[in-house]
Design an enzyme around this catalytic site. Structure first.
Site, PDB file in Angstrom:
ATOM      1  N   CYS A 163       0.831  -1.204   0.000  1.00  0.00           N
ATOM      2  CA  CYS A 163       0.000   0.000   0.000  1.00  0.00           C
ATOM      3  C   CYS A 163       0.866   1.255   0.000  1.00  0.00           C
ATOM      4  CB  CYS A 163      -0.933   0.001   1.197  1.00  0.00           C
ATOM      5  SG  CYS A 163      -0.071  -0.163   2.794  1.00  0.00           S
ATOM      6  N   HIS A 306      -1.851   1.224   7.386  1.00  0.00           N
ATOM      7  CA  HIS A 306      -2.212   1.210   5.971  1.00  0.00           C
ATOM      8  C   HIS A 306      -1.883   2.571   5.366  1.00  0.00           C
ATOM      9  CE1 HIS A 306      -4.177  -0.182   2.398  1.00  0.00           C
ATOM     10  NE2 HIS A 306      -5.250   0.573   2.513  1.00  0.00           N
ATOM     11  N   ASN A 326      -8.564   4.109  -2.023  1.00  0.00           N
ATOM     12  CA  ASN A 326      -7.910   2.925  -1.472  1.00  0.00           C
ATOM     13  C   ASN A 326      -7.282   2.099  -2.593  1.00  0.00           C
ATOM     14  OD1 ASN A 326      -7.069   1.225   0.543  1.00  0.00           O
ATOM     15  ND2 ASN A 326      -9.082   0.428   1.050  1.00  0.00           N
TER      16      ASN A 326
END
Length: 362
Positions: A163, A306, A326
């Site tokens: 990520c 994240h 995302n």
């Protein structure tokens, strides 16, 4: 008379026994439909998401139990919705996992350790010095960089814990598009395979560490077509002796900072600079479907796990919110996006942006 009274008492006792018996019979009936309904939902779920354990009875039962726990959690969260705009929760591809499994698959609990050493770096002071010069800026009530054509399509990191690379490259794409009026997809896989500075490909990394590596090494981010996404950590394909002559864009500077109790400053960065990468806590997003997250999203530094991209905000809404991109594919949330309420430091507090100095060699 006494005989009639005795017969009446017998009848009452008989009816009481029947009533009690019926209540006892009702108990399993009231529970069984819930399990039956859960089974039907799970069967459809396994088919829809093509779960590989369909014919493995032991694993199937284990996943069903976890699925049921998710259903109860979903009911509890939806029961706390404050308005029609509040976050909605339901079945997702992650609903057959425990929180621990979800954390291990998509998130990185060691992210704070990666980020800690950047808190006092010189980039932080560059950012802090610029704040006072924008103090009088009047912000628009809403701003969405997607409407400006500078945000690429939603991507999926799959089972690759990168990520950190997705969020940085997405910001670089947007910053380049803002400066040069051309939107191009850049290589995330190059970052996964090649980035040093305590970044470990699909095993995790840090947005500030990656940016620092890009600046110091003068490595250029290649076009995605030149270095396609595989979602696994491969041997770096860059020619080390030709790093500075590679076709791509070069990050010349960046800023790492946090915005605890200074969210208005974050909004200024979004408007004046462009989308930002953000380190957040995404543990509560396991069953998120859409709407605005207002609670159950701890933003403390110790719980960051994240990295995402913030592409805008809307303060005209009943619940003012950030627009968050995302990297879990377009089926997650609202076509790959989610919305987080402004004003309470929800979900995270570490944000970075890349200054708009690039070398265009594509």
């Amino acid at each position: 008379m006494e005989l009639a009274r005795a017969n009446a008492m017998k009848i009452i006792m008989a009816l009481t026994i029947v009533a009690v018996s019926l209540c006892l019979l009702i108990i399993p009936i009231s529970v069984e439909p819930d399990r039956s309904q859960d089974i039907k939902l799970f069967e459809a779920y396994v088919t829809e998401y093509k779960k590989p354990y369909k014919f493995n009875r032991t694993e199937y039962e284990r996943r069903f139990e976890r699925f049921q726990r998710s259903l109860r959690k979903i009911d509890a969260l939806n029961g706390l919705r404050m308005s029609e705009h509040s976050a909605r929760y339901g079945v997702t591809e992650y609903s057959d996992m425990t929180e621990q499994e979800f954390l291990a698959l998509n998130l990185h609990p060691d992210l704070p350790a990666h980020s800690e050493r950047h808190h006092q770096c010189h980039y932080h002071h560059i950012h802090s010095a610029k704040r006072s010069r924008r103090a009088s800026l009047i912000l628009p009530m809403k701003h969405d960089w997607r409407e400006k054509g500078v945000v690429t399509a939603i991507k999926s990191q799959g089972n690759c814990g990168a990520c950190w690379a997705f969020s940085v490259v997405e910001v670089a794409e947007s910053m380049f598009a803002i400066s040069n009026k051309t939107l191009s997809a850049l290589s995330i896989q190059e970052m996964i395979d090649c980035a040093g500075n305590n970044n470990f490909g699909c095993e995790g990394g840090d947005i500030c560490s990656l940016l620092e590596w890009l600046v110091i090494s003068k490595t250029r981010i290649l076009p995605e077509a030149n270095y396609p996404l595989t979602r696994i950590t491969n041997v770096c394909k860059l020619q080390k002796k030709n790093v500075e002559s590679q076709v791509g864009i070069q990050v010349s500077d960046f800023t790492c900072d946090n915005f605890v109790n200074a969210e208005e400053e974050l909004l200024k960065e979004l408007v004046t600079k462009g989308p930002v990468a953000a380190a957040v806590n995404a543990l509560s997003w396991q069953n998120y479907l859409g709407g605005i997250i207002q609670f159950h999203c701890d933003g403390s530094f110790a719980n960051l796990n994240h990295a995402v991209q913030i592409v805008g905000y809307d303060k005209t809404a009943e619940i003012p919110y950030y627009i968050v991109r995302n990297s879990w594919g377009s089926s997650f949330g609202d076509k790959g996006y989610l919305y987080i309420a402004i004003g309470n430091n929800l979900c995270g507090n570490n944000f970075i942006y890349i200054t708009s100095s690039y070398i265009y060699l594509m």
